[in-house]
Scaffold this motif. Structure first.
Motif, mmCIF file in Angstrom:
data_model
loop_
_atom_site.group_PDB
_atom_site.id
_atom_site.type_symbol
_atom_site.label_atom_id
_atom_site.label_comp_id
_atom_site.label_asym_id
_atom_site.label_seq_id
_atom_site.Cartn_x
_atom_site.Cartn_y
_atom_site.Cartn_z
ATOM 1 N N SER A 68 0.802 -1.225 0.000
ATOM 2 C CA SER A 68 0.000 0.000 0.000
ATOM 3 C C SER A 68 0.834 1.274 0.000
ATOM 4 O O SER A 68 0.337 2.334 -0.365
ATOM 5 N N ASP A 69 2.094 1.194 0.411
ATOM 6 C CA ASP A 69 2.857 2.443 0.502
ATOM 7 C C ASP A 69 4.304 2.326 0.014
ATOM 8 O O ASP A 69 5.112 3.201 0.288
ATOM 9 N N THR A 70 4.636 1.269 -0.693
ATOM 10 C CA THR A 70 6.002 1.104 -1.181
ATOM 11 C C THR A 70 5.993 0.913 -2.689
ATOM 12 O O THR A 70 5.430 -0.056 -3.202
ATOM 13 N N LEU A 71 6.629 1.819 -3.407
ATOM 14 C CA LEU A 71 6.737 1.730 -4.856
ATOM 15 C C LEU A 71 8.145 1.290 -5.215
ATOM 16 O O LEU A 71 9.128 1.876 -4.756
ATOM 17 N N TYR A 72 8.248 0.258 -6.021
ATOM 18 C CA TYR A 72 9.557 -0.249 -6.444
ATOM 19 C C TYR A 72 9.829 0.214 -7.868
ATOM 20 O O TYR A 72 8.991 0.096 -8.751
ATOM 21 N N VAL A 73 11.005 0.795 -8.093
ATOM 22 C CA VAL A 73 11.397 1.276 -9.410
ATOM 23 C C VAL A 73 12.646 0.514 -9.852
ATOM 24 O O VAL A 73 13.671 0.547 -9.159
ATOM 25 N N SER A 74 12.568 -0.168 -10.977
ATOM 26 C CA SER A 74 13.712 -0.906 -11.494
ATOM 27 C C SER A 74 14.459 -0.048 -12.503
ATOM 28 O O SER A 74 13.865 0.464 -13.446
ATOM 29 N N ASP A 75 15.756 0.098 -12.307
ATOM 30 C CA ASP A 75 16.588 0.803 -13.283
ATOM 31 C C ASP A 75 17.338 -0.169 -14.183
ATOM 32 O O ASP A 75 18.175 0.238 -14.984
ATOM 33 N N ALA A 76 17.095 -1.451 -14.016
ATOM 34 C CA ALA A 76 17.705 -2.482 -14.846
ATOM 35 C C ALA A 76 16.818 -3.719 -14.783
ATOM 36 O O ALA A 76 15.824 -3.741 -14.071
ATOM 37 N N ALA A 77 17.167 -4.721 -15.544
ATOM 38 C CA ALA A 77 16.367 -5.947 -15.534
ATOM 39 C C ALA A 77 16.340 -6.559 -14.139
ATOM 40 O O ALA A 77 17.350 -6.631 -13.456
ATOM 41 N N SER A 78 15.165 -6.987 -13.709
ATOM 42 C CA SER A 78 15.038 -7.609 -12.395
ATOM 43 C C SER A 78 13.907 -8.620 -12.404
ATOM 44 O O SER A 78 13.099 -8.688 -13.333
ATOM 45 N N LEU A 79 13.857 -9.400 -11.346
ATOM 46 C CA LEU A 79 12.863 -10.454 -11.218
ATOM 47 C C LEU A 79 12.281 -10.394 -9.819
ATOM 48 O O LEU A 79 13.009 -10.506 -8.830
ATOM 49 N N LEU A 80 10.961 -10.187 -9.729
ATOM 50 C CA LEU A 80 10.272 -10.210 -8.440
ATOM 51 C C LEU A 80 9.788 -11.633 -8.178
ATOM 52 O O LEU A 80 9.198 -12.267 -9.047
ATOM 53 N N GLY A 81 10.011 -12.119 -6.973
ATOM 54 C CA GLY A 81 9.614 -13.486 -6.670
ATOM 55 C C GLY A 81 10.533 -14.503 -7.311
ATOM 56 O O GLY A 81 10.104 -15.604 -7.652
ATOM 57 N N ALA A 82 11.805 -14.147 -7.484
ATOM 58 C CA ALA A 82 12.776 -15.114 -8.016
ATOM 59 C C ALA A 82 12.900 -16.277 -7.053
ATOM 60 O O ALA A 82 12.742 -16.124 -5.834
ATOM 61 N N ASP A 83 13.174 -17.469 -7.580
ATOM 62 C CA ASP A 83 13.302 -18.626 -6.692
ATOM 63 C C ASP A 83 14.700 -19.229 -6.691
ATOM 64 O O ASP A 83 14.969 -20.176 -5.951
ATOM 65 N N ASN A 84 15.615 -18.705 -7.524
ATOM 66 C CA ASN A 84 17.009 -19.146 -7.438
ATOM 67 C C ASN A 84 17.913 -18.135 -8.126
ATOM 68 O O ASN A 84 17.516 -17.479 -9.087
ATOM 69 N N GLN A 85 19.102 -17.991 -7.591
ATOM 70 C CA GLN A 85 20.090 -17.085 -8.169
ATOM 71 C C GLN A 85 21.484 -17.587 -7.812
ATOM 72 O O GLN A 85 21.815 -17.750 -6.633
ATOM 73 N N ASP A 86 22.288 -17.842 -8.829
ATOM 74 C CA ASP A 86 23.665 -18.282 -8.629
ATOM 75 C C ASP A 86 24.541 -17.055 -8.409
ATOM 76 O O ASP A 86 24.655 -16.202 -9.292
ATOM 77 N N LEU A 87 25.152 -16.953 -7.246
ATOM 78 C CA LEU A 87 26.009 -15.828 -6.904
ATOM 79 C C LEU A 87 27.487 -16.173 -7.058
ATOM 80 O O LEU A 87 28.361 -15.463 -6.553
ATOM 81 N N ALA A 88 27.786 -17.269 -7.762
ATOM 82 C CA ALA A 88 29.160 -17.703 -8.047
ATOM 83 C C ALA A 88 29.960 -17.837 -6.752
ATOM 84 O O ALA A 88 29.678 -18.705 -5.939
#
Length: 228
Positions: A58-78
């Protein structure tokens, strides 16, 4: 004159308390009790393009300045391991859903200014060699001016799973209208459980100044009572 002096002392103490700034938050776990938490669990791999604006609650706006994924379920951080979904496991990423991005992201708080803001974060690091990639966190005013900014390197094992740090800001007044996270070029970031609180936490020095001011006012009042 004495009453006037005591009142001025109280004003000075209050002003000093309001002007005091608390340190940036760097912790293994959240260090304040949030009023609200954005956990990204209601999203399931929603791709967000550059400069896309998404209401997270209700009070938080998210602004992406690059490609992103909301609700991602995996990410390899090397070199920093892996973030991902494991049902029922207690980790900073909860059920496993989180925000993953390759560039800067910005959260704007249209429901009101916040005094304390933080999130669990990590970023990709080289698998071999020195881990030199960094995250930069910035707090903004309503006019998009920088309040505070700091850069931090997160170093977790290449075998780690859902590890990271809780990074953010805790200020003496609610004046944070935006919270940005930027990652070193060529790296990716992961972020979960964005936590917000409008309640400030005064520094010990501020509390002491306030107590001293109140003491002066009390002493003046007692003297007036004895003379009356």
């Amino acid at each position: 004159m004495k009453t006037s002096f005591a009142s001025l002392a109280l004003v000075a103490a209050l002003s000093a308390a309001g002007a005091a700034q608390a340190a940036s938050i760097v912790s293994a776990t959240a260090s304040f009790a949030p009023a609200s938490v954005v956990d990204f669990d209601s999203y399931d791999g929603l791709a967000v393009g550059a400069s896309r604006r998404v209401w997270l609650d209700s009070d938080t706006l998210y602004v992406s300045d690059a490609a992103s994924l909301l609700g991602a379920d995996n990410q390899d951080l090397a070199g920093n391991g892996l973030w991902g979904a494991r049902v029922g496991e207690t980790t900073p990423t909860g059920s496993g859903h989180f925000l993953a991005a390759t560039g800067p992201v910005l959260f704007s708080f249209f429901g009101g200014a916040q005094a304390q803001v933080g999130a669990y974060v990590n970023l990709s690091q080289p698998l071999e060699g020195l881990k030199t990639a960094t995250l930069t966190l910035t707090a903004y005013t309503a006019a998009n001016q920088v309040l505070e900014s700091f850069t931090y390197k997160v170093d977790t094992s290449w075998e780690s799973y859902n590890e990271g740090l809780f990074l953010g800001f805790s200020r003496a007044q609610a004046d944070i209208y935006g919270f940005g996270v930027t990652v070193s070029a060529g790296q990716s970031l992961v972020l979960d459980n964005l936590q917000l609180s409008a309640a400030p936490v005064p520094e010990p020095a501020s509390i002491a100044l306030l107590a001293a001011g109140l003491g002066l006012v009390g002493a003046a009042a007692r003297r007036r009572a004895r003379r009356g």
